[in-house]
Write a protein that holds these residues in place. Structure first.
Motif, PDB file in Angstrom:
ATOM      1  N   ALA A 175       0.868  -1.169   0.000  1.00  0.00           N
ATOM      2  CA  ALA A 175       0.000   0.000   0.000  1.00  0.00           C
ATOM      3  C   ALA A 175       0.907   1.220   0.000  1.00  0.00           C
ATOM      4  O   ALA A 175       1.963   1.205   0.617  1.00  0.00           O
ATOM      5  CB  ALA A 175      -0.893   0.004   1.234  1.00  0.00           C
ATOM      6  N   ALA A 176       0.501   2.274  -0.708  1.00  0.00           N
ATOM      7  CA  ALA A 176       1.350   3.454  -0.785  1.00  0.00           C
ATOM      8  C   ALA A 176       0.470   4.694  -0.894  1.00  0.00           C
ATOM      9  O   ALA A 176      -0.717   4.617  -1.212  1.00  0.00           O
ATOM     10  CB  ALA A 176       2.280   3.356  -1.996  1.00  0.00           C
ATOM     11  N   GLY A 177       1.098   5.838  -0.642  1.00  0.00           N
ATOM     12  CA  GLY A 177       0.399   7.117  -0.782  1.00  0.00           C
ATOM     13  C   GLY A 177       0.625   7.680  -2.176  1.00  0.00           C
ATOM     14  O   GLY A 177       1.732   7.568  -2.725  1.00  0.00           O
ATOM     15  N   PRO A 219      -2.510  11.675   6.156  1.00  0.00           N
ATOM     16  CA  PRO A 219      -2.716  10.224   6.186  1.00  0.00           C
ATOM     17  C   PRO A 219      -2.682   9.643   7.601  1.00  0.00           C
ATOM     18  O   PRO A 219      -1.997  10.167   8.471  1.00  0.00           O
ATOM     19  CB  PRO A 219      -1.525   9.671   5.392  1.00  0.00           C
ATOM     20  CG  PRO A 219      -0.906  10.822   4.702  1.00  0.00           C
ATOM     21  CD  PRO A 219      -1.303  12.058   5.440  1.00  0.00           C
ATOM     22  N   VAL A 270      -5.414   4.226   5.693  1.00  0.00           N
ATOM     23  CA  VAL A 270      -4.723   3.302   4.780  1.00  0.00           C
ATOM     24  C   VAL A 270      -5.393   1.933   4.825  1.00  0.00           C
ATOM     25  O   VAL A 270      -5.704   1.338   3.786  1.00  0.00           O
ATOM     26  CB  VAL A 270      -3.220   3.219   5.153  1.00  0.00           C
ATOM     27  CG1 VAL A 270      -2.542   2.071   4.421  1.00  0.00           C
ATOM     28  CG2 VAL A 270      -2.526   4.551   4.841  1.00  0.00           C
ATOM     29  N   THR A 328      -3.601   3.988  -1.504  1.00  0.00           N
ATOM     30  CA  THR A 328      -4.691   3.991  -0.519  1.00  0.00           C
ATOM     31  C   THR A 328      -5.111   5.397  -0.127  1.00  0.00           C
ATOM     32  O   THR A 328      -6.169   5.581   0.476  1.00  0.00           O
ATOM     33  CB  THR A 328      -4.247   3.247   0.753  1.00  0.00           C
ATOM     34  OG1 THR A 328      -2.952   3.719   1.131  1.00  0.00           O
ATOM     35  CG2 THR A 328      -4.192   1.743   0.516  1.00  0.00           C
ATOM     36  N   ASN A 329      -4.283   6.390  -0.429  1.00  0.00           N
ATOM     37  CA  ASN A 329      -4.541   7.760   0.061  1.00  0.00           C
ATOM     38  C   ASN A 329      -3.678   8.737  -0.721  1.00  0.00           C
ATOM     39  O   ASN A 329      -2.694   8.339  -1.337  1.00  0.00           O
ATOM     40  CB  ASN A 329      -4.164   7.843   1.552  1.00  0.00           C
ATOM     41  CG  ASN A 329      -2.698   7.476   1.786  1.00  0.00           C
ATOM     42  OD1 ASN A 329      -2.345   6.300   1.746  1.00  0.00           O
ATOM     43  ND2 ASN A 329      -1.865   8.469   1.990  1.00  0.00           N
ATOM     44  N   TYR A 353       4.638   9.389   8.860  1.00  0.00           N
ATOM     45  CA  TYR A 353       4.359   9.741   7.470  1.00  0.00           C
ATOM     46  C   TYR A 353       5.200  10.955   7.101  1.00  0.00           C
ATOM     47  O   TYR A 353       5.573  11.763   7.965  1.00  0.00           O
ATOM     48  CB  TYR A 353       2.860  10.034   7.278  1.00  0.00           C
ATOM     49  CG  TYR A 353       2.020   8.771   7.331  1.00  0.00           C
ATOM     50  CD1 TYR A 353       2.078   7.851   6.290  1.00  0.00           C
ATOM     51  CD2 TYR A 353       1.208   8.496   8.415  1.00  0.00           C
ATOM     52  CE1 TYR A 353       1.327   6.686   6.331  1.00  0.00           C
ATOM     53  CE2 TYR A 353       0.449   7.337   8.471  1.00  0.00           C
ATOM     54  CZ  TYR A 353       0.521   6.432   7.428  1.00  0.00           C
ATOM     55  OH  TYR A 353      -0.222   5.274   7.490  1.00  0.00           O
ATOM     56  N   GLU A 354       5.515  11.070   5.818  1.00  0.00           N
ATOM     57  CA  GLU A 354       6.331  12.186   5.338  1.00  0.00           C
ATOM     58  C   GLU A 354       5.572  13.504   5.548  1.00  0.00           C
ATOM     59  O   GLU A 354       4.334  13.531   5.603  1.00  0.00           O
ATOM     60  CB  GLU A 354       6.715  11.985   3.870  1.00  0.00           C
ATOM     61  CG  GLU A 354       5.584  11.598   2.940  1.00  0.00           C
ATOM     62  CD  GLU A 354       5.041  10.186   3.210  1.00  0.00           C
ATOM     63  OE1 GLU A 354       3.850   9.971   2.953  1.00  0.00           O
ATOM     64  OE2 GLU A 354       5.801   9.328   3.681  1.00  0.00           O
ATOM     65  N   VAL A 389       4.515   6.961  -2.618  1.00  0.00           N
ATOM     66  CA  VAL A 389       5.475   6.918  -1.512  1.00  0.00           C
ATOM     67  C   VAL A 389       5.045   5.836  -0.520  1.00  0.00           C
ATOM     68  O   VAL A 389       3.868   5.684  -0.240  1.00  0.00           O
ATOM     69  CB  VAL A 389       5.605   8.305  -0.832  1.00  0.00           C
ATOM     70  CG1 VAL A 389       4.270   8.808  -0.302  1.00  0.00           C
ATOM     71  CG2 VAL A 389       6.644   8.289   0.277  1.00  0.00           C
ATOM     72  N   GLY A 390       6.041   5.080  -0.043  1.00  0.00           N
ATOM     73  CA  GLY A 390       5.739   4.015   0.905  1.00  0.00           C
ATOM     74  C   GLY A 390       6.957   3.622   1.711  1.00  0.00           C
ATOM     75  O   GLY A 390       8.030   4.228   1.576  1.00  0.00           O
ATOM     76  N   MET A 391       6.784   2.587   2.551  1.00  0.00           N
ATOM     77  CA  MET A 391       7.798   2.259   3.561  1.00  0.00           C
ATOM     78  C   MET A 391       8.331   0.834   3.425  1.00  0.00           C
ATOM     79  O   MET A 391       8.807   0.271   4.423  1.00  0.00           O
ATOM     80  CB  MET A 391       7.192   2.433   4.957  1.00  0.00           C
ATOM     81  CG  MET A 391       6.582   3.796   5.223  1.00  0.00           C
ATOM     82  SD  MET A 391       5.806   3.843   6.846  1.00  0.00           S
ATOM     83  CE  MET A 391       4.909   5.410   6.755  1.00  0.00           C
ATOM     84  N   ALA A 411      -0.807  11.453  -0.465  1.00  0.00           N
ATOM     85  CA  ALA A 411       0.263  11.733   0.494  1.00  0.00           C
ATOM     86  C   ALA A 411       0.002  13.080   1.167  1.00  0.00           C
ATOM     87  O   ALA A 411      -0.778  13.904   0.678  1.00  0.00           O
ATOM     88  CB  ALA A 411       1.609  11.729  -0.223  1.00  0.00           C
TER      89      ALA A 411
HETATM   90  N1  HPA Z   1       3.043   7.469   2.982  1.00  0.00           N
HETATM   91  C1  HPA Z   1       3.886   6.464   3.258  1.00  0.00           C
HETATM   92  N2  HPA Z   1       3.511   5.198   3.284  1.00  0.00           N
HETATM   93  C2  HPA Z   1       2.237   4.910   2.990  1.00  0.00           C
HETATM   94  C3  HPA Z   1       1.302   5.908   2.698  1.00  0.00           C
HETATM   95  C4  HPA Z   1       1.724   7.260   2.692  1.00  0.00           C
HETATM   96  O1  HPA Z   1       0.959   8.206   2.440  1.00  0.00           O
HETATM   97  N3  HPA Z   1       0.121   5.273   2.455  1.00  0.00           N
HETATM   98  C5  HPA Z   1       0.342   3.947   2.598  1.00  0.00           C
HETATM   99  N4  HPA Z   1       1.633   3.717   2.931  1.00  0.00           N
END
Ligand code: HPA
Length: 276
Positions: A120-122, A248, A253, A237-238, A195-196, A212-214, A240
């Motif tokens: 999952a990432a932003g 976020p 998420v 999922t969202n 979160y960033e 962006v993700g981790m 950033a």
């Molecule tokens: N930032 C970083 N990691 C994430 C995000 C995000 O907005 N959404 C899901 N993983």
């Protein structure tokens, strides 16, 4: 002496490989690592699956984050034999790179030629809406740990990895030809778990970032070094932080991941179909 701990990682992986062979027999065609929210859809795809808790496999680091399942299932998806690992561990849990990638190294050591990494990432772009999916065209590793450092590799030697075409161009092209709504993009990897900030988001956007993700980057680097073909896909999922006023949260998420599990599962199925 350092060589003791170095040799130890290689020995752990050998034991994991032996256990996979004993439990499941021949290696699958594709190894999949599910990220946040991908488990629900994926669970419905596997036919004739044999599933065991990761805790029953030796040395497998156990996921602790909500949304990351704790089992390995081996079965058939669109006629292809696949091993699906229900979750990953993260650098923000305080884990070293070798633990983040141990499962992937075991899958490749077992003989799995293609590794599919999901997360999952932003979204860093207004036009990439939550619920859309992004195959990686490349990544920018801001501050995730590199598993190819000498103290993280199975044999204790650094790997000076060629990362050109890290995310298999052929695999991605076949997937995107079948699913034209998928737009590849560059994944920016940060360690988290904070979160960033909105300022960081502005900088990441200015450096070609689309999401962006981790996670994911360490596993991709290890899989490539071990000789596998690699593909990665983010479920956005969202937005950033700061984009469309977004702030976020982990709940957002997870809720979005659950809401979009159905479409994610169809893309997962297609990605397996087109694996090398
Ligand atoms: N930032 C970083 N990691 C994430 C995000 C995000 O907005 N959404 C899901 N993983």
């Amino acid at each position: 002496m350092k060589t003791t701990s170095k040799a130890k990682e290689g020995a752990l992986i050998e034991e994991m490989v032996a256990a996979l062979g004993d439990r499941f027999g021949q290696a699958p065609e594709v190894g999949v690592v599910l990220g946040s929210g991908w488990s629900e859809g994926a669970g419905t795809l596997l036919g004739d699956a044999e599933e065991i808790p990761l805790a029953d496999l030796p040395h497998w680091p156990l996921p602790a984050v909500e949304g990351h399942g704790g089992s390995l299932a081996v079965g058939t998806i669109v006629g292809r034999r696949a091993a699906v690992c229900g979750g990953r561990v993260h650098a923000y849990e305080g884990r070293p790179a070798r633990e983040l990638v141990r499962g992937v190294r075991a899958l490749v050591g077992w003989g799995t030629p293609s590794i599919l990494l999901l997360n999952a990432a932003g979204s860093l772009r207004e036009e990439r809406l939550p619920g859309s999916l992004m195959p990686f065209s490349d990544h920018f590793n801001v501050n995730l740990p590199d598993p190819n450092a000498a103290d993280q590799t199975p044999d204790g030697k650094p790997v000076f990895l060629d990362t050109v075409g890290l995310y298999s161009p052929g695999w991605r092209e076949r997937l995107c030809a079948a699913r034209p709504e998928l737009e590849p993009g560059v994944y920016m990897g940060l360690r988290g778990p904070s979160y960033e900030t909105p300022t960081e988001v502005v900088i990441l956007r200015g450096h070609e970032g689309a999401a962006v993700g981790m996670s994911t980057i360490p596993e991709a680097l290890a899989a490539r070094a071990a000789g596998a073909e690699v593909m990665a896909i983010s479920l956005l999922t969202n937005f950033a932080a700061g984009i469309q006023g977004s702030a976020p949260s982990h709940e957002e998420v997870m809720d979005a991941a659950r809401a979009h599990a159905g479409v994610a599962a169809t893309v997962l199925e297609a990605a397996i179909q087109f694996a090398p």
